[in-house]
Write a protein that holds these residues in place. Structure first.
Motif, PDB file in Angstrom:
ATOM      1  N   GLN A 172      -3.006   5.012  -0.736  1.00 27.96           N
ATOM      2  CA  GLN A 172      -4.230   5.072  -1.518  1.00 27.96           C
ATOM      3  C   GLN A 172      -5.296   4.207  -0.838  1.00 27.96           C
ATOM      4  OE1 GLN A 172      -4.557   7.040  -4.166  1.00 27.96           O
ATOM      5  NE2 GLN A 172      -2.394   7.623  -4.280  1.00 27.96           N
ATOM      6  N   SER A 173      -6.485   4.747  -0.668  1.00 22.21           N
ATOM      7  CA  SER A 173      -7.559   3.987  -0.011  1.00 22.21           C
ATOM      8  C   SER A 173      -7.832   2.677  -0.739  1.00 22.21           C
ATOM      9  CB  SER A 173      -8.829   4.829   0.054  1.00 22.21           C
ATOM     10  OG  SER A 173      -8.630   5.968   0.862  1.00 22.21           O
ATOM     11  N   HIS A 174      -7.730   2.698  -2.057  1.00 24.15           N
ATOM     12  CA  HIS A 174      -7.933   1.473  -2.837  1.00 24.15           C
ATOM     13  C   HIS A 174      -6.906   0.414  -2.471  1.00 24.15           C
ATOM     14  CE1 HIS A 174      -7.145  -1.104  -6.395  1.00 24.15           C
ATOM     15  NE2 HIS A 174      -8.467  -1.110  -6.484  1.00 24.15           N
ATOM     16  N   ASP A 175      -5.644   0.825  -2.351  1.00 19.17           N
ATOM     17  CA  ASP A 175      -4.594  -0.118  -1.978  1.00 19.17           C
ATOM     18  C   ASP A 175      -4.818  -0.664  -0.578  1.00 19.17           C
ATOM     19  OD1 ASP A 175      -3.406   0.288  -4.418  1.00 19.17           O
ATOM     20  OD2 ASP A 175      -1.927   1.730  -3.670  1.00 19.17           O
ATOM     21  N   TRP A 176      -5.269   0.207   0.330  1.00 17.82           N
ATOM     22  CA  TRP A 176      -5.529  -0.230   1.697  1.00 17.82           C
ATOM     23  C   TRP A 176      -6.614  -1.307   1.730  1.00 17.82           C
ATOM     24  CZ3 TRP A 176      -4.534  -1.548   6.255  1.00 17.82           C
ATOM     25  CH2 TRP A 176      -5.501  -1.626   7.259  1.00 17.82           C
ATOM     26  N   ARG A 177      -7.667  -1.127   0.958  1.00 20.88           N
ATOM     27  CA  ARG A 177      -8.757  -2.106   0.944  1.00 20.88           C
ATOM     28  C   ARG A 177      -8.327  -3.410   0.276  1.00 20.88           C
ATOM     29  NH1 ARG A 177     -11.679   2.729  -0.691  1.00 20.88           N
ATOM     30  NH2 ARG A 177     -12.889   3.519   1.079  1.00 20.88           N
ATOM     31  N   GLN A 178      -7.466  -3.314  -0.754  1.00 24.82           N
ATOM     32  CA  GLN A 178      -7.061  -4.504  -1.496  1.00 24.82           C
ATOM     33  C   GLN A 178      -5.921  -5.257  -0.825  1.00 24.82           C
ATOM     34  OE1 GLN A 178      -8.591  -5.668  -4.367  1.00 24.82           O
ATOM     35  NE2 GLN A 178     -10.100  -4.074  -3.887  1.00 24.82           N
ATOM     36  N   ARG A 179      -4.973  -4.546  -0.196  1.00 24.49           N
ATOM     37  CA  ARG A 179      -3.776  -5.172   0.363  1.00 24.49           C
ATOM     38  C   ARG A 179      -3.481  -4.635   1.766  1.00 24.49           C
ATOM     39  NH1 ARG A 179      -3.069  -4.186  -4.962  1.00 24.49           N
ATOM     40  NH2 ARG A 179      -2.280  -2.091  -4.624  1.00 24.49           N
ATOM     41  N   PRO A 180      -4.399  -4.811   2.705  1.00 22.32           N
ATOM     42  CA  PRO A 180      -4.224  -4.194   4.027  1.00 22.32           C
ATOM     43  C   PRO A 180      -2.967  -4.639   4.761  1.00 22.32           C
ATOM     44  CG  PRO A 180      -6.002  -5.812   4.057  1.00 22.32           C
ATOM     45  CD  PRO A 180      -5.642  -5.603   2.625  1.00 22.32           C
ATOM     46  N   TYR A 181      -2.640  -5.931   4.711  1.00 28.29           N
ATOM     47  CA  TYR A 181      -1.482  -6.405   5.483  1.00 28.29           C
ATOM     48  C   TYR A 181      -0.176  -5.887   4.898  1.00 28.29           C
ATOM     49  CZ  TYR A 181      -4.910  -9.394   7.708  1.00 28.29           C
ATOM     50  OH  TYR A 181      -6.007  -9.838   8.398  1.00 28.29           O
ATOM     51  N   LYS A 182      -0.102  -5.805   3.575  1.00 28.53           N
ATOM     52  CA  LYS A 182       1.096  -5.265   2.938  1.00 28.53           C
ATOM     53  C   LYS A 182       1.264  -3.787   3.287  1.00 28.53           C
ATOM     54  CE  LYS A 182       3.387  -4.716  -1.527  1.00 28.53           C
ATOM     55  NZ  LYS A 182       3.301  -4.951  -2.998  1.00 28.53           N
ATOM     56  N   ILE A 183       0.159  -3.040   3.292  1.00 29.91           N
ATOM     57  CA  ILE A 183       0.209  -1.611   3.633  1.00 29.91           C
ATOM     58  C   ILE A 183       0.684  -1.427   5.071  1.00 29.91           C
ATOM     59  CG2 ILE A 183      -1.181   0.464   3.994  1.00 29.91           C
ATOM     60  CD1 ILE A 183      -0.632  -0.162   1.050  1.00 29.91           C
ATOM     61  N   ILE A 184       0.150  -2.225   5.983  1.00 29.30           N
ATOM     62  CA  ILE A 184       0.567  -2.143   7.391  1.00 29.30           C
ATOM     63  C   ILE A 184       2.070  -2.413   7.510  1.00 29.30           C
ATOM     64  CG2 ILE A 184       0.422  -3.288   9.642  1.00 29.30           C
ATOM     65  CD1 ILE A 184      -1.934  -1.549   9.279  1.00 29.30           C
ATOM     66  N   GLU A 185       2.552  -3.425   6.819  1.00 32.17           N
ATOM     67  CA  GLU A 185       3.978  -3.751   6.878  1.00 32.17           C
ATOM     68  C   GLU A 185       4.839  -2.623   6.324  1.00 32.17           C
ATOM     69  OE1 GLU A 185       4.344  -7.404   4.787  1.00 32.17           O
ATOM     70  OE2 GLU A 185       3.591  -8.637   6.453  1.00 32.17           O
ATOM     71  N   GLN A 186       4.392  -1.995   5.246  1.00 25.99           N
ATOM     72  CA  GLN A 186       5.135  -0.876   4.666  1.00 25.99           C
ATOM     73  C   GLN A 186       5.207   0.297   5.640  1.00 25.99           C
ATOM     74  OE1 GLN A 186       2.954  -0.179   1.044  1.00 25.99           O
ATOM     75  NE2 GLN A 186       4.236  -1.583  -0.162  1.00 25.99           N
ATOM     76  N   ILE A 187       4.105   0.583   6.298  1.00 25.42           N
ATOM     77  CA  ILE A 187       4.073   1.692   7.252  1.00 25.42           C
ATOM     78  C   ILE A 187       4.991   1.407   8.435  1.00 25.42           C
ATOM     79  CG2 ILE A 187       2.616   2.954   8.895  1.00 25.42           C
ATOM     80  CD1 ILE A 187       0.290   2.533   6.893  1.00 25.42           C
ATOM     81  N   GLU A 188       4.880   0.203   8.997  1.00 26.24           N
ATOM     82  CA  GLU A 188       5.664  -0.143  10.182  1.00 26.24           C
ATOM     83  C   GLU A 188       7.162  -0.240   9.879  1.00 26.24           C
ATOM     84  OE1 GLU A 188       2.406  -2.587  12.879  1.00 26.24           O
ATOM     85  OE2 GLU A 188       3.721  -3.716  11.524  1.00 26.24           O
ATOM     86  N   ALA A 189       7.516  -0.463   8.602  1.00 22.12           N
ATOM     87  CA  ALA A 189       8.922  -0.535   8.234  1.00 22.12           C
ATOM     88  C   ALA A 189       9.578   0.840   8.193  1.00 22.12           C
ATOM     89  CB  ALA A 189       9.073  -1.210   6.871  1.00 22.12           C
TER      90      ALA A 189
END
Length: 378
Positions: A172-189
């Motif tokens: 979700q774009s909203h989640d990306w803007r609010q929690r970018p580092y967590k989103i990156i970690e989820q993707i890379e996992a």
């Protein structure tokens, strides 16, 4: 004679629109209007400018050169008003001109041929209006259009139907803007580089990025989030890009298989519409068994989303393991005479003008089938 006893069918061509694919739509519409047999059809151009205003008359001239030989028009969501209605621009109220419907229709319409690419045209919105107006129209209905447009829901339907897609995640774009580092970690996992980031609801490869590092992934997510509130992140693999044209309603058929070999990193917007250095190979260099499998998957995907009329199905062939993956369905693909959809049918033995005839006939056939269904419990 037509079903209404007239010598010609009155075909409304809707094009332009509010999406970033406005100019592509103009090119497709001009090609369609030039190729329609004027002994069979009266062609009524219906253009939509970038602000969403509907126009008729010399719409191409208006939208490309600013010529004033067109006038506002609209379709009413009323089954009894099957004509294109002219709007009368009265005195302005503030900065907005007052619009009223002129009693007499500019033209009655027998069938609509939407040539609208992207949002507000290929996503079920215009199809919903045409359903309310009870007009036959070329292409998929509301559901098929919406699912074909939404890359995330399309992948979910493919998975539910037992059809192969590459590993992917929805952000979700909203989640990306609010929690970018967590989103990156989820993707890379879950996924590994390279990755593709895509707006969930956009066509013509607009907003798509290939990401080979965390820095590029951040930029790609930013780019996709600027176009849509939902982002698809997809596993990148070493692939060949294949395309199949599908035609039909209840019993769709597939064309020969084509292949796109882009000179750029991938087949992006520039490769499709700006640069002319991508290689289009028709038919694709595949074994007979591979071609049969691609065509089978294309037809299955087409049926799975309840597509109708036409659709260009894009698939990927993983060159490392020989597996095929469904990528997307374009329910209103590019329609110039050099676009892949008509080119693939030309190579299959169905010339461009005859393809248009078939699409119009399929639109009327589908509408008549729907009209025959019960609409009450009586």
């Amino acid at each position: 004679m037509t079903k209404n006893g007239k010598d010609k069918l009155r075909v409304g061509i809707i094009f332009g629109g509010r999406s970033g694919e406005h100019e592509v739509s103009l090119n497709s519409a001009q090609s369609v209007m030039r190729a329609l047999n004027l002994d069979k059809y009266d062609v009524i151009p219906i253009g939509i400018d970038k602000n969403g205003r509907w126009l008729t008359g010399d719409v191409i001239g208006m939208l490309t050169e600013g010529k004033a030989s067109s006038h506002p028009a609209t379709l009413l969501p009323d089954p009894k008003a099957t004509g294109l209605m002219q709007l009368d621009e009265g005195e302005s109220v503030g900065i907005t001109p007052a619009l009223s419907v002129v009693e007499a229709a500019v033209s009655q319409l027998d069938v609509i041929f939407p040539v609208l690419h992207g949002p507000y045209g290929e996503d079920g919105t215009v199809q919903g209006l045409l359903e309310l107006a009870n007009l036959p129209y070329v292409g998929a209905g509301v559901v098929g259009s919406a699912v074909g447009m939404d890359k995330a829901i399309f992948k979910q339907v493919m998975t539910a139907s037992g059809l192969p897609v590459l590993p992917w995640l929805l952000v979700q774009s909203h989640d990306w803007r609010q929690r970018p580092y967590k989103i990156i970690e989820q993707i890379e996992a879950i996924l590994t580089y390279p990755l593709f980031t895509k707006p969930a609801n956009l066509g013509s490869s607009v907003g798509i990025s290939k990401c080979a590092s965390r820095e590029e992934l951040q930029a790609g997510l930013d780019e996709a989030a600027s176009y849509d509130r939902r982002i698809v992140v997809e596993q990148g693999v070493n692939v060949r890009e294949l395309e199949v044209s599908v035609l039909g309603n209840a019993e769709p058929i597939a064309s020969v298989v084509g292949e796109v070999r882009p000179r750029r990193e991938f087949y992006d917007y520039v490769a499709k519409y700006v640069s002319d250095d991508s290689e289009l190979i028709i038919p694709a260099d595949l074994t007979e068994a591979q071609s049969d499998e691609v065509r089978r998957l294309a037809v299955q995907a087409y049926k799975a989303i309840d597509c109708a009329g036409l659709g260009r199905v894009d698939l990927l062939l993983d060159v490392d393991n020989g597996r095929f993956y469904l990528n997307e369905i374009n329910t209103i693909p590019g329609f110039t005479q050099i676009s892949m959809y008509p080119k693939l049918w030309e190579a299959t033995g169905l010339p461009y003008s005859q393809l248009l005839d078939k699409l119009i006939a399929l639109a009327i056939e589908r509408h008549e089938e729907k009209e025959s269904l019960k609409k009450s419990l009586e």
